[in-house]
Design an enzyme around this catalytic site. Structure first.
Site, PDB file in Angstrom:
ATOM      1  N   ASP A 153       7.300 -13.775   6.384  1.00  0.00           N
ATOM      2  CA  ASP A 153       5.912 -14.385   6.418  1.00  0.00           C
ATOM      3  C   ASP A 153       5.890 -15.579   5.326  1.00  0.00           C
ATOM      4  O   ASP A 153       6.483 -15.529   4.276  1.00  0.00           O
ATOM      5  CB  ASP A 153       5.202 -13.299   6.032  1.00  0.00           C
ATOM      6  CG  ASP A 153       3.750 -13.339   5.804  1.00  0.00           C
ATOM      7  OD1 ASP A 153       3.283 -14.462   6.751  1.00  0.00           O
ATOM      8  OD2 ASP A 153       2.882 -13.010   5.072  1.00  0.00           O
ATOM      9  N   ARG A 166       5.189  11.623  -6.275  1.00  0.00           N
ATOM     10  CA  ARG A 166       4.970  11.863  -4.911  1.00  0.00           C
ATOM     11  C   ARG A 166       3.210  12.511  -4.475  1.00  0.00           C
ATOM     12  O   ARG A 166       2.849  12.309  -3.362  1.00  0.00           O
ATOM     13  CB  ARG A 166       5.987  13.063  -4.428  1.00  0.00           C
ATOM     14  CG  ARG A 166       7.180  12.491  -4.219  1.00  0.00           C
ATOM     15  CD  ARG A 166       8.317  13.721  -4.233  1.00  0.00           C
ATOM     16  NE  ARG A 166       8.380  14.286  -5.385  1.00  0.00           N
ATOM     17  CZ  ARG A 166       9.196  15.462  -5.820  1.00  0.00           C
ATOM     18  NH1 ARG A 166      10.119  15.731  -4.936  1.00  0.00           N
ATOM     19  NH2 ARG A 166       9.095  16.287  -6.927  1.00  0.00           N
TER      20      ARG A 166
HETATM   21  P1  13P Z   1      -4.709 -10.820   4.409  1.00  0.00           P
HETATM   22  O1  13P Z   1      -4.843 -11.323   2.828  1.00  0.00           O
HETATM   23  O2  13P Z   1      -6.225 -11.220   5.058  1.00  0.00           O
HETATM   24  O3  13P Z   1      -4.574  -9.599   4.304  1.00  0.00           O
HETATM   25  O4  13P Z   1      -3.818 -11.969   5.085  1.00  0.00           O
HETATM   26  C1  13P Z   1      -2.400 -11.438   5.204  1.00  0.00           C
HETATM   27  C2  13P Z   1      -1.764 -12.837   5.594  1.00  0.00           C
HETATM   28  O5  13P Z   1      -2.144 -13.758   6.428  1.00  0.00           O
HETATM   29  C3  13P Z   1       0.137 -12.790   5.433  1.00  0.00           C
HETATM   30  O6  13P Z   1       0.739 -13.541   5.835  1.00  0.00           O
HETATM   31  O1  G3H Z   2      -0.153 -14.360   3.168  1.00  0.00           O
HETATM   32  C1  G3H Z   2       0.181 -13.611   2.022  1.00  0.00           C
HETATM   33  C2  G3H Z   2       0.793 -12.243   2.064  1.00  0.00           C
HETATM   34  O2  G3H Z   2      -0.332 -11.449   1.819  1.00  0.00           O
HETATM   35  C3  G3H Z   2       1.814 -12.294   1.122  1.00  0.00           C
HETATM   36  O3  G3H Z   2       1.496 -12.006   0.036  1.00  0.00           O
HETATM   37  O4  G3H Z   2       3.190 -13.309  -1.383  1.00  0.00           O
HETATM   38  O5  G3H Z   2       2.031 -11.875  -2.695  1.00  0.00           O
HETATM   39  O6  G3H Z   2       3.720 -11.202  -0.964  1.00  0.00           O
HETATM   40  P1  G3H Z   2       2.687 -12.302  -1.514  1.00  0.00           P
HETATM   41 ZN    ZN Z   3      -0.667 -15.359   5.737  1.00  0.00          ZN
END
Ligand code: 13P
Ligand code: G3H
Ligand code: ZN
Length: 309
Positions: A82, A281
């Site tokens: 991501d 847990r």
């Molecule tokens: P949210 O913060 O709305 O859950 O979006 C997550 C996201 O776009 C991760 O790439």
């Molecule tokens: O779009 C971002 C996601 O919510 C991931 O967030 O970089 O804090 O893991 P993070």
């Molecule tokens: Zn995102």
């Protein structure tokens, strides 16, 4: 079964539903998402940001995914990077067995975004991995921003067509009014479905991705606040809008914030109600269950991905 997103997106575009892409950071979250996917007979995307990879460590992450796939062999699962920030991170993930990567060049100008995305696409495709790119800037639409300025942040449909042609990316994240985190809208929630429609007309065969698409589920926010959190005014994209998006050509919907809220609400409740509890847990079990219910609700009632295996 570990897969790329190719077949699941093809089915989603043909049948008009979306696949949830859920952010993972630890074992409990992976288990909750996979149990929900198995129960719903839904395809699913597990995604990790570069900071999640730093936190969980890539070797652990891949072993957890492997274990999840072994436990639920009937569920089509993609493991996706991501918001890949650069070529090196995308390459590292591809080399460790990710089946899909995002390269997020949305912070660059158009030409640099094209160059970087194409570089990742060339490497990924040579290894059988698919690539999600992003065009347009995700940001909260402030009440007082004038129309011209806010329009500039949305994805331009003509540019989207050129971008996909020039980069060969497999899916495209667009900006139509969503934003990351728990504070998405000041006033009423509003998504530009007109822009989505125009984009779909120009690139009908490219799966569309919606980032920043958590609902910021009011019951979970209330539960967090009831047990000591301070999240005043948190607001997300209502379920009805996400349902409409799922039926209007969006193939992948990203969710992180709602899972964070569910896990936090579950943990907080136990710690407040049972101050003597200190066995992890004791609080992680109900918290994991709440994450599972949250994912299940989205698959069944919002995205329409249940029974789509
Ligand atoms: P949210 O913060 O709305 O859950 O979006 C997550 C996201 O776009 C991760 O790439
Ligand atoms: O779009 C971002 C996601 O919510 C991931 O967030 O970089 O804090 O893991 P993070
Ligand atoms: Zn995102």
């Amino acid at each position: 079964m570990l897969v790329t997103t190719k077949d699941m997106f093809e089915k989603s575009m043909k049948e008009g539903f979306a696949i949830g892409a859920f952010n993972v950071n630890n074992m409990e979250i992976v288990q909750a998402i996979m149990d929900a996917a198995a129960e719903n007979k839904s395809p699913v995307i597990l995604q990790a940001s570069s900071s999640a990879i730093k936190y969980a460590r890539i070797g652990y992450l891949m072993k957890m995914v492997e274990a999840a796939v072994e436990e639920h062999p009937e569920v089509p699962v993609a493991i996706h990077l991501d918001h890949g920030p650069d070529f090196e991170t995308a390459k590292m993930c591809i080399d460790h067995g990710f089946t899909s990567v995002m390269i997020d060049g949305s912070k660059y100008d158009f030409e640099e975004n094209v160059r970087l995305t194409k570089q990742v696409v060339d490497y990924a495709h040579s290894k059988g991995v698919v690539v999600e790119a992003e065009l347009g800037k995700l940001a909260g639409i402030e009440d007082d921003v004038n129309v011209a300025a806010s329009d500039a942040m949305y994805t331009d449909p003509a540019q989207a067509e050129e971008f996909v042609k020039r980069t060969g990316c497999d899916s495209l994240a667009i900006a139509i009014g969503t934003s990351h985190g728990a504070y998405k809208f000041k006033g009423e929630a509003k998504l530009r479905f007109d822009i989505l429609k125009e984009i779909k007309e120009r690139i009908p065969n490219t799966p569309i991705v919606l980032h920043g698409a958590s609902t910021v589920i009011p019951e979970l926010v209330e539960m967090c606040n009831k047990y000591g959190a301070e999240l005043p005014g948190a607001k997300g994209v209502p379920d009805e809008m996400l349902k409409q998006a799922s039926e209007s050509g969006v193939s992948k919907i990203n969710v992180d914030t709602d899972l964070r809220l569910a896990l936090t609400a579950g943990i907080r409740k136990v710690l407040v109600e049972e101050p003597s509890a200190f066995d992890p847990r004791k609080y992680l079990t109900p918290a994991r269950e709440l994450v599972k219910q949250t994912v299940s609700h989205k698959m069944k009632d919002v995205f329409g991905s249940s029974n789509k295996i």
